[in-house]
Write an enzyme that holds these catalytic residues in place. Structure first.
Site, PDB file in Angstrom:
ATOM      1  N   TYR A   1       0.727  -1.167   0.139  1.00  0.00           N
ATOM      2  CA  TYR A   1       0.121  -0.074   0.022  1.00  0.00           C
ATOM      3  C   TYR A   1       0.770   1.239  -0.159  1.00  0.00           C
ATOM      4  O   TYR A   1       0.472   2.313  -0.590  1.00  0.00           O
ATOM      5  CB  TYR A   1      -0.844   0.052   1.253  1.00  0.00           C
ATOM      6  CG  TYR A   1      -1.936   1.144   1.081  1.00  0.00           C
ATOM      7  CD1 TYR A   1      -3.156   1.039   0.492  1.00  0.00           C
ATOM      8  CD2 TYR A   1      -1.673   2.383   1.594  1.00  0.00           C
ATOM      9  CE1 TYR A   1      -4.072   1.975   0.369  1.00  0.00           C
ATOM     10  CE2 TYR A   1      -2.652   3.431   1.440  1.00  0.00           C
ATOM     11  CZ  TYR A   1      -3.804   3.316   0.772  1.00  0.00           C
ATOM     12  OH  TYR A   1      -4.624   4.150   0.602  1.00  0.00           O
TER      13      TYR A   1
ATOM     14  N   PHE B   1      -7.619  21.739 -24.674  1.00  0.00           N
ATOM     15  CA  PHE B   1      -7.791  20.401 -24.569  1.00  0.00           C
ATOM     16  C   PHE B   1      -9.292  20.239 -23.620  1.00  0.00           C
ATOM     17  O   PHE B   1      -9.435  20.768 -22.696  1.00  0.00           O
ATOM     18  CB  PHE B   1      -6.845  19.507 -23.974  1.00  0.00           C
ATOM     19  CG  PHE B   1      -7.329  18.082 -24.395  1.00  0.00           C
ATOM     20  CD1 PHE B   1      -7.252  17.363 -25.650  1.00  0.00           C
ATOM     21  CD2 PHE B   1      -7.494  16.933 -23.389  1.00  0.00           C
ATOM     22  CE1 PHE B   1      -7.834  16.205 -25.894  1.00  0.00           C
ATOM     23  CE2 PHE B   1      -7.848  15.809 -23.530  1.00  0.00           C
ATOM     24  CZ  PHE B   1      -8.045  15.297 -24.962  1.00  0.00           C
ATOM     25  N   THR B   2     -10.091  19.238 -24.012  1.00  0.00           N
ATOM     26  CA  THR B   2     -11.443  19.112 -23.792  1.00  0.00           C
ATOM     27  C   THR B   2     -11.410  18.676 -22.189  1.00  0.00           C
ATOM     28  O   THR B   2     -11.864  19.582 -21.133  1.00  0.00           O
ATOM     29  CB  THR B   2     -11.971  17.645 -24.222  1.00  0.00           C
ATOM     30  OG1 THR B   2     -11.116  16.620 -24.106  1.00  0.00           O
ATOM     31  CG2 THR B   2     -12.514  17.941 -25.799  1.00  0.00           C
TER      32      THR B   2
ATOM     33  N   ASP C   1       1.559  20.603 -20.080  1.00  0.00           N
ATOM     34  CA  ASP C   1       0.801  19.327 -20.321  1.00  0.00           C
ATOM     35  C   ASP C   1       1.923  18.419 -21.292  1.00  0.00           C
ATOM     36  O   ASP C   1       1.838  18.658 -22.044  1.00  0.00           O
ATOM     37  CB  ASP C   1      -0.323  19.713 -21.169  1.00  0.00           C
ATOM     38  CG  ASP C   1      -1.142  18.322 -21.317  1.00  0.00           C
ATOM     39  OD1 ASP C   1      -0.607  17.168 -21.335  1.00  0.00           O
ATOM     40  OD2 ASP C   1      -2.523  18.421 -21.545  1.00  0.00           O
TER      41      ASP C   1
ATOM     42  N   LYS D   1      -0.028   7.792 -23.188  1.00  0.00           N
ATOM     43  CA  LYS D   1       0.307   8.250 -24.706  1.00  0.00           C
ATOM     44  C   LYS D   1       1.810   8.049 -24.695  1.00  0.00           C
ATOM     45  O   LYS D   1       2.333   7.012 -24.725  1.00  0.00           O
ATOM     46  CB  LYS D   1       0.118   9.693 -25.096  1.00  0.00           C
ATOM     47  CG  LYS D   1      -1.561   9.984 -25.492  1.00  0.00           C
ATOM     48  CD  LYS D   1      -2.343  10.148 -24.101  1.00  0.00           C
ATOM     49  CE  LYS D   1      -3.705  10.737 -24.598  1.00  0.00           C
ATOM     50  NZ  LYS D   1      -4.537  10.933 -23.181  1.00  0.00           N
TER      51      LYS D   1
ATOM     52  N   ARG E   1     -13.376  15.626 -33.904  1.00  0.00           N
ATOM     53  CA  ARG E   1     -12.770  16.908 -32.865  1.00  0.00           C
ATOM     54  C   ARG E   1     -13.456  18.345 -33.615  1.00  0.00           C
ATOM     55  O   ARG E   1     -12.486  18.889 -34.577  1.00  0.00           O
ATOM     56  CB  ARG E   1     -11.197  16.612 -33.054  1.00  0.00           C
ATOM     57  CG  ARG E   1     -10.757  15.550 -32.233  1.00  0.00           C
ATOM     58  CD  ARG E   1     -10.351  15.910 -30.736  1.00  0.00           C
ATOM     59  NE  ARG E   1     -11.432  15.508 -30.041  1.00  0.00           N
ATOM     60  CZ  ARG E   1     -11.548  14.993 -28.673  1.00  0.00           C
ATOM     61  NH1 ARG E   1     -10.258  14.696 -28.153  1.00  0.00           N
ATOM     62  NH2 ARG E   1     -12.609  14.846 -27.840  1.00  0.00           N
TER      63      ARG E   1
ATOM     64  N   PHE F   1     -19.117  15.058 -26.191  1.00  0.00           N
ATOM     65  CA  PHE F   1     -18.987  14.052 -27.449  1.00  0.00           C
ATOM     66  C   PHE F   1     -18.780  12.433 -27.122  1.00  0.00           C
ATOM     67  O   PHE F   1     -18.980  11.831 -27.960  1.00  0.00           O
ATOM     68  CB  PHE F   1     -17.610  14.529 -28.079  1.00  0.00           C
ATOM     69  CG  PHE F   1     -16.332  14.752 -26.867  1.00  0.00           C
ATOM     70  CD1 PHE F   1     -16.323  15.830 -26.180  1.00  0.00           C
ATOM     71  CD2 PHE F   1     -15.606  13.597 -27.103  1.00  0.00           C
ATOM     72  CE1 PHE F   1     -15.193  15.885 -25.168  1.00  0.00           C
ATOM     73  CE2 PHE F   1     -14.549  13.719 -25.879  1.00  0.00           C
ATOM     74  CZ  PHE F   1     -14.192  14.793 -25.162  1.00  0.00           C
TER      75      PHE F   1
HETATM   76  N1  F0G Z   1      -3.799  16.259 -22.111  1.00  0.00           N
HETATM   77  C1  F0G Z   1      -3.815  15.849 -23.420  1.00  0.00           C
HETATM   78  C2  F0G Z   1      -3.125  16.762 -24.397  1.00  0.00           C
HETATM   79  C3  F0G Z   1      -4.599  14.665 -23.935  1.00  0.00           C
HETATM   80  O1  F0G Z   1      -4.694  14.481 -25.268  1.00  0.00           O
HETATM   81  C4  F0G Z   1      -5.299  13.953 -22.823  1.00  0.00           C
HETATM   82  C5  F0G Z   1      -6.136  12.881 -23.569  1.00  0.00           C
HETATM   83  C6  F0G Z   1      -5.436  14.280 -21.583  1.00  0.00           C
HETATM   84  C7  F0G Z   1      -4.675  15.596 -21.302  1.00  0.00           C
HETATM   85  C8  F0G Z   1      -6.165  13.671 -20.481  1.00  0.00           C
HETATM   86  O2  F0G Z   1      -5.400  12.459 -20.293  1.00  0.00           O
HETATM   87  O3  F0G Z   1      -7.247  10.798 -20.952  1.00  0.00           O
HETATM   88  O4  F0G Z   1      -5.187  10.106 -19.454  1.00  0.00           O
HETATM   89  O5  F0G Z   1      -7.139  11.415 -18.530  1.00  0.00           O
HETATM   90  N2  F0G Z   1      -6.339  12.514 -24.667  1.00  0.00           N
HETATM   91  C9  F0G Z   1      -7.096  11.535 -25.091  1.00  0.00           C
HETATM   92  C10 F0G Z   1      -7.148  11.615 -26.547  1.00  0.00           C
HETATM   93  C11 F0G Z   1      -8.339  11.164 -24.287  1.00  0.00           C
HETATM   94  O6  F0G Z   1      -7.679  10.689 -27.151  1.00  0.00           O
HETATM   95  O7  F0G Z   1      -6.671  12.271 -27.098  1.00  0.00           O
HETATM   96  P1  F0G Z   1      -6.299  10.971 -19.726  1.00  0.00           P
END
Ligand code: F0G
Length: 470
Positions: free
Chosen positions: A85, A137-138, A228, A271, A395, A462
């Site tokens: 843990y 970013f979303t 990021d 990624k 997108r 989305f």
């Molecule tokens: N920042 C970027 C630039 C991203 O592309 C993503 C995720 C995140 C943050 C969030 O990270 O998914 O690990 O919580 N992008 C994915 C995509 C979902 O399909 O582009 P996460």
């Protein structure tokens, strides 16, 4: 040898091809389907590729997130998980890898990128403060907004133009940023949110020169700069290729130099870091780290596991070292470019220059007869699936969501369909199949009609929205 002896391509042109710096040890069979099966599946999924079952998908280019193949070394590391843990050995291996390759001092694991975004947004943003960034970013923007922040896009204008060939379309427009700082006051800027590469702009990089100037400006006003780092390894390749003075530096050296100009970073390790799940948050300031460490135990888990199993952290530590090897990054981005070149040769409209992780089809130019509210990019993703079982992602207007204040749709300039290439998963032959399917959908473009949204969730719509044919 006579003149009539046929020669191979190699003999004729002295061609030297590149190839993936790995070989395949285990395979996963793909599912093939008929047009009738795909029509049924698409209707059931409400014309949203996020709602398809992966069993109904042939080549899955939905995302490069968590979809990569781990190496035999990483799988071996999984067997060495220390599932204590507290104080797992794998945490220390991860911490060591991050300090070595990214250079940050204090590290927290998180379950994935958005876990880290949540923590940093809650810790650093005060209600009503502005958060300037190089395009949104979303999940990043949503966490900033949920923490009371107001996101402001300060990316260079070229980033919003899909055909502009600027080599660093992820750069921050320093005039826009300085105007914002001066009009709102430096104390009302929470931090600068810098992404390398910029996903929504097409995987476009930020230059070292831009970063250095940005650092000088943020220092002048006493503003923090957070990165990021999700695809910062890929960003480093573009610096190596395009920026003066970096051709002889390794990806690892460039990555570390870049991070060195920032105050900390959040990461979706799914990624660049070559794992199926995981993320991290890293900062250099001890006081901020203490605050984040307080938050991590509330939302993610103890500060030495942050929602991950020990084995996940081990796979990540090994993945980080693999991810910064020059030959890996070249072949990864090279495969994306290969697909981009096929499509460009056929005159298919894509975002140029081709970015690091995906090809972005320009749905506006693809379907000029569709209004943006008829969801051209969503339509294109659906048509591609119907043609061949290839899964892509919208997108555009659906991803952009609504303005929280006015309730209106955001109408983003870019209306794109993303073909995202997982790392170390598909071969060049798969890329040929993808290109040919895009061509078939392009040839049928004039007879394609759009979609209407019939179900809309409140957050990140989305993912779960449903559509019907007009
Ligand atoms: N920042 C970027 C630039 C991203 O592309 C993503 C995720 C995140 C943050 C969030 O990270 O998914 O690990 O919580 N992008 C994915 C995509 C979902 O399909 O582009 P996460």
């Amino acid at each position: 040898m006579t003149n009539s002896t046929p020669k191979t391509m190699g003999q004729q042109f002295g061609r030297r091809s590149w190839a993936e710096p790995w070989k395949i040890k285990m395979v996963e069979p793909l599912n093939m389907s008929t047009p009738e099966q795909r029509e049924k599946a698409m209707v059931e999924a409400g014309f949203n590729t996020f709602l398809l079952r992966s069993d109904d998908v042939y080549i899955d280019l939905l995302t490069d997130s968590g979809t990569g193949a781990m190496s035999d070394r990483q799988w071996a590391g999984m067997m060495m998980g220390d599932e204590a843990y507290a104080g797992s050995r794998n945490f220390y291996n991860l911490e060591n890898a991050l300090q070595t390759y990214y250079g940050y001092k204090h590290i927290l694991p998180t379950h994935q990128g958005r876990g880290a975004e949540h923590l940093i947004s809650q810790a650093v943003i005060k209600k009503g403060q502005y958060v300037p960034g190089n395009m949104y970013f979303t999940t990043t923007r949503l966490h900033q907004e949920l923490a009371g922040g107001i996101f402001v896009d300060v990316i260079i204008d070229e980033a919003h133009d899909p055909v502009d060939l600027h080599p660093f379309k992820g750069n921050i427009d320093l005039v826009k940023l300085e105007n914002l700082i001066q009009s709102k006051g430096a104390e009302n800027i929470a931090y600068v949110s810098l992404a390398g590469t910029v996903n929504m702009a097409g995987g476009q990089p930020v230059s070292m020169e831009n970063l250095k100037a940005l650092r000088a400006m943020t220092d002048k006003y006493g503003i923090k700069l957070f990165l990021d780092a999700t695809r910062m390894v890929e960003n480093s390749l573009f610096i190596q290729e395009r920026e003066q003075g970096y051709a002889d530096k390794s990806i690892a050296e460039i990555l570390k130099e870049f991070c060195g100009y920032t105050d900390g970073a959040w990461m979706s390790a799914k990624k660049d870091n070559l794992v199926n799940i995981g993320g991290w948050l890293a900062v250099n300031d001890w006081a901020l780290f203490e605050e984040l460490r307080n938050l991590v135990v509330v939302y993610e888990g103890l500060h030495t596991y942050g929602g991950l199993a020990g084995r996940d952290m081990e796979a990540m530590a090994i993945g980080i070292a693999e991810s910064v090897k020059d030959e890996h990054v070249r072949s990864r981005v090279g495969q994306v470019r290969y697909l981009g070149e096929l499509l460009t040769d056929w005159g298919i409209p894509i975002v140029q220059p081709v970015g690091g992780h995906a090809i972005f089809l320009n749905a506006r130019a693809f379907y000029p007869h569709l209004k943006q509210i008829e969801f051209p990019a969503q339509t294109l993703a659906a048509e591609l699936y119907l043609d061949s079982g290839i899964r892509s992602m919208e997108r555009g207007i659906a991803s952009a969501g609504r303005d929280a204040k006015t309730g209106d749709h955001y109408y983003p300039k870019l209306e794109l369909t993303r073909l995202t290439i997982p790392r170390r998963v598909y071969t060049q032959a798969h890329m040929d199949v993808v290109a040919e399917s895009v061509k078939a959908v392009y040839d049928a473009r004039e007879s394609t009609s759009g979609l209407k949204m019939v179900y809309e969730p409140k957050y990140l719509r989305f993912f779960q929205a449903r559509f019907e044919r007009l």
